[in-house]
Structure formats: structure tokens, C-alpha cells
Design a protein around this motif. Structure first.
Motif, PDB file in Angstrom:
ATOM      1  N   MET A 187     122.048  30.284  89.835  1.00  0.00           N
ATOM      2  CA  MET A 187     121.872  28.944  89.314  1.00  0.00           C
ATOM      3  C   MET A 187     120.676  28.252  89.973  1.00  0.00           C
ATOM      4  O   MET A 187     120.050  27.423  89.334  1.00  0.00           O
ATOM      5  N   ASN A 188     120.389  28.607  91.231  1.00  0.00           N
ATOM      6  CA  ASN A 188     119.233  27.995  91.887  1.00  0.00           C
ATOM      7  C   ASN A 188     117.941  28.365  91.172  1.00  0.00           C
ATOM      8  O   ASN A 188     117.060  27.529  90.989  1.00  0.00           O
ATOM      9  N   THR A 189     117.838  29.624  90.765  1.00  0.00           N
ATOM     10  CA  THR A 189     116.639  30.064  90.046  1.00  0.00           C
ATOM     11  C   THR A 189     116.534  29.367  88.696  1.00  0.00           C
ATOM     12  O   THR A 189     115.457  28.922  88.304  1.00  0.00           O
ATOM     13  N   ALA A 190     117.638  29.256  87.981  1.00  0.00           N
ATOM     14  CA  ALA A 190     117.633  28.587  86.679  1.00  0.00           C
ATOM     15  C   ALA A 190     117.251  27.119  86.836  1.00  0.00           C
ATOM     16  O   ALA A 190     116.457  26.581  86.045  1.00  0.00           O
ATOM     17  N   ARG A 191     117.785  26.462  87.845  1.00  0.00           N
ATOM     18  CA  ARG A 191     117.459  25.060  88.107  1.00  0.00           C
ATOM     19  C   ARG A 191     115.970  24.915  88.396  1.00  0.00           C
ATOM     20  O   ARG A 191     115.306  24.010  87.877  1.00  0.00           O
ATOM     21  N   THR A 192     115.431  25.821  89.203  1.00  0.00           N
ATOM     22  CA  THR A 192     114.010  25.786  89.536  1.00  0.00           C
ATOM     23  C   THR A 192     113.145  25.999  88.300  1.00  0.00           C
ATOM     24  O   THR A 192     112.127  25.324  88.120  1.00  0.00           O
ATOM     25  N   LEU A 193     113.559  26.930  87.427  1.00  0.00           N
ATOM     26  CA  LEU A 193     112.808  27.168  86.185  1.00  0.00           C
ATOM     27  C   LEU A 193     112.762  25.916  85.323  1.00  0.00           C
ATOM     28  O   LEU A 193     111.717  25.552  84.779  1.00  0.00           O
ATOM     29  N   LEU A 194     113.904  25.249  85.177  1.00  0.00           N
ATOM     30  CA  LEU A 194     113.966  24.034  84.363  1.00  0.00           C
ATOM     31  C   LEU A 194     113.095  22.923  84.934  1.00  0.00           C
ATOM     32  O   LEU A 194     112.380  22.236  84.199  1.00  0.00           O
ATOM     33  N   ILE A 195     113.149  22.745  86.247  1.00  0.00           N
ATOM     34  CA  ILE A 195     112.359  21.683  86.880  1.00  0.00           C
ATOM     35  C   ILE A 195     110.872  21.991  86.781  1.00  0.00           C
ATOM     36  O   ILE A 195     110.071  21.119  86.435  1.00  0.00           O
ATOM     37  N   ALA A 196     110.483  23.228  87.060  1.00  0.00           N
ATOM     38  CA  ALA A 196     109.066  23.611  87.016  1.00  0.00           C
ATOM     39  C   ALA A 196     108.490  23.498  85.606  1.00  0.00           C
ATOM     40  O   ALA A 196     107.326  23.149  85.430  1.00  0.00           O
ATOM     41  N   ALA A 197     109.320  23.780  84.604  1.00  0.00           N
ATOM     42  CA  ALA A 197     108.859  23.721  83.213  1.00  0.00           C
ATOM     43  C   ALA A 197     108.983  22.327  82.625  1.00  0.00           C
ATOM     44  O   ALA A 197     108.551  22.079  81.501  1.00  0.00           O
ATOM     45  N   ASP A 198     109.600  21.409  83.368  1.00  0.00           N
ATOM     46  CA  ASP A 198     109.834  20.042  82.915  1.00  0.00           C
ATOM     47  C   ASP A 198     110.642  20.020  81.613  1.00  0.00           C
ATOM     48  O   ASP A 198     110.333  19.293  80.672  1.00  0.00           O
ATOM     49  N   LEU A 199     111.674  20.872  81.580  1.00  0.00           N
ATOM     50  CA  LEU A 199     112.567  20.937  80.436  1.00  0.00           C
ATOM     51  C   LEU A 199     113.903  20.302  80.803  1.00  0.00           C
ATOM     52  O   LEU A 199     114.316  20.333  81.964  1.00  0.00           O
ATOM     53  N   GLY A 200     114.584  19.778  79.821  1.00  0.00           N
ATOM     54  CA  GLY A 200     115.857  19.130  80.059  1.00  0.00           C
ATOM     55  C   GLY A 200     116.999  20.115  80.215  1.00  0.00           C
ATOM     56  O   GLY A 200     116.849  21.328  80.090  1.00  0.00           O
ATOM     57  N   LYS A 201     118.185  19.551  80.468  1.00  0.00           N
ATOM     58  CA  LYS A 201     119.378  20.372  80.659  1.00  0.00           C
ATOM     59  C   LYS A 201     119.802  21.097  79.390  1.00  0.00           C
ATOM     60  O   LYS A 201     120.588  22.031  79.451  1.00  0.00           O
ATOM     61  N   ALA A 202     119.270  20.712  78.265  1.00  0.00           N
ATOM     62  CA  ALA A 202     119.610  21.375  77.001  1.00  0.00           C
ATOM     63  C   ALA A 202     119.163  22.833  77.000  1.00  0.00           C
ATOM     64  O   ALA A 202     119.697  23.648  76.250  1.00  0.00           O
ATOM     65  N   TYR A 203     118.222  23.176  77.861  1.00  0.00           N
ATOM     66  CA  TYR A 203     117.688  24.534  77.922  1.00  0.00           C
ATOM     67  C   TYR A 203     118.313  25.357  79.039  1.00  0.00           C
ATOM     68  O   TYR A 203     117.820  26.425  79.375  1.00  0.00           O
ATOM     69  N   TRP A 204     119.398  24.909  79.629  1.00  0.00           N
ATOM     70  CA  TRP A 204     119.984  25.585  80.783  1.00  0.00           C
ATOM     71  C   TRP A 204     120.407  27.019  80.469  1.00  0.00           C
ATOM     72  O   TRP A 204     120.257  27.899  81.303  1.00  0.00           O
ATOM     73  N   GLY A 205     120.927  27.276  79.288  1.00  0.00           N
ATOM     74  CA  GLY A 205     121.348  28.631  78.910  1.00  0.00           C
ATOM     75  C   GLY A 205     120.187  29.606  78.894  1.00  0.00           C
ATOM     76  O   GLY A 205     120.294  30.742  79.386  1.00  0.00           O
ATOM     77  N   TYR A 206     119.074  29.179  78.331  1.00  0.00           N
ATOM     78  CA  TYR A 206     117.877  30.020  78.315  1.00  0.00           C
ATOM     79  C   TYR A 206     117.375  30.271  79.735  1.00  0.00           C
ATOM     80  O   TYR A 206     116.956  31.381  80.068  1.00  0.00           O
ATOM     81  N   ALA A 207     117.431  29.242  80.566  1.00  0.00           N
ATOM     82  CA  ALA A 207     116.962  29.379  81.949  1.00  0.00           C
ATOM     83  C   ALA A 207     117.826  30.377  82.723  1.00  0.00           C
ATOM     84  O   ALA A 207     117.301  31.190  83.491  1.00  0.00           O
ATOM     85  N   VAL A 208     119.132  30.341  82.526  1.00  0.00           N
ATOM     86  CA  VAL A 208     120.027  31.274  83.223  1.00  0.00           C
ATOM     87  C   VAL A 208     119.753  32.707  82.781  1.00  0.00           C
ATOM     88  O   VAL A 208     119.654  33.620  83.616  1.00  0.00           O
ATOM     89  N   LEU A 209     119.601  32.942  81.483  1.00  0.00           N
ATOM     90  CA  LEU A 209     119.315  34.294  80.993  1.00  0.00           C
ATOM     91  C   LEU A 209     117.977  34.810  81.512  1.00  0.00           C
ATOM     92  O   LEU A 209     117.852  35.971  81.909  1.00  0.00           O
ATOM     93  N   TYR A 210     116.973  33.942  81.526  1.00  0.00           N
ATOM     94  CA  TYR A 210     115.656  34.356  82.013  1.00  0.00           C
ATOM     95  C   TYR A 210     115.698  34.631  83.513  1.00  0.00           C
ATOM     96  O   TYR A 210     115.094  35.595  83.999  1.00  0.00           O
ATOM     97  N   ALA A 211     116.429  33.801  84.249  1.00  0.00           N
ATOM     98  CA  ALA A 211     116.577  34.021  85.691  1.00  0.00           C
ATOM     99  C   ALA A 211     117.235  35.370  85.961  1.00  0.00           C
ATOM    100  O   ALA A 211     116.829  36.087  86.886  1.00  0.00           O
TER     101      ALA A 211
END
Length: 100
Positions: free
Chosen positions: A1-25
Motif C-alpha cells: 500500500m505504501n508503493t500505491a500511495r506513493t504512485l498516486l501522490i507522485a502522479a497527482d491522481l485522486g483516490k479514485a485510481y487506487w485500484g490501478y495504483a495497487v495493481l501497478y505497484a
């Protein structure tokens, strides 16, 4: 989850993209070497060969999605700008979210 959170913050994307961030992480971490695996990646341990890392892109970068011919007219754009959010699980393709 730390990696997914970092991806979302670095990309300046909202929480709506959390599923994509977790899969990519998960994809990134499975292609990263582990000390406890003797310097091998989990992918390499499972499949017996090194993963192809050329397919990786920066999560959240600008990407273009092709508009099929049947959905455009003669002078309409052939692609729409979107955001790269990962890989397709059904086909060898990238996932691009195009805002409406």
C-alpha cells in the motif's frame, strides 16, 4: 500500500485510481530483486527467466488512446489524451484513462 500511495501522490491522481495504483505497484514489486530470493525477482523465481521491464512506464504520465475509425469522422482526432494507469490483464496492452 505504501508503493500505491506513493504512485498516486507522485502522479497527482485522486483516490479514485487506487485500484490501478495497487495493481501497478504489484507489477513493479514482482519485477524487483529480493535479497531473500538470492537476488532474483519473484517473477524470475516463478517463471525461470528475467522479466521484461521495457514495458514499464511512469504511472500517471500523459498517454494517448486511439479512437477507432468507427467512432470518428473524417477530420476528428485519431487519439485522445489520457493518463497511463497500468497494464491490461486481458491483452498485451496499456491501460489509459481518458477523462470525459
Amino acid at each position: 500500500m505504501n508503493t500505491a500511495r506513493t504512485l498516486l501522490i507522485a502522479a497527482d491522481l485522486g483516490k479514485a485510481y487506487w485500484g490501478y495504483a495497487v495493481l501497478y505497484a504489484c507489477d513493479v514489486l514482482n519485477c524487483t530483486a529480493r535479497k531473500r530470493l538470492g537476488g532474483l525477482t519473484p517473477y524470475q523465481k516463478l517463471h525461470g527467466h528475467a522479466p521484461n521491464i521495457e514495458r514499464f512506464r511512469v504511472f500517471g504520465c500523459k498517454a494517448w488512446a486511439l479512437v477507432p475509425k468507427r467512432h470518428r469522422k473524417k477530420l476528428d482526432p485519431r487519439a485522445k489524451a489520457g493518463v497511463f494507469v497500468g497494464f491490461s490483464r486481458k491483452a498485451p496492452a496499456y491501460l489509459v484513462r481518458v477523462p470525459e
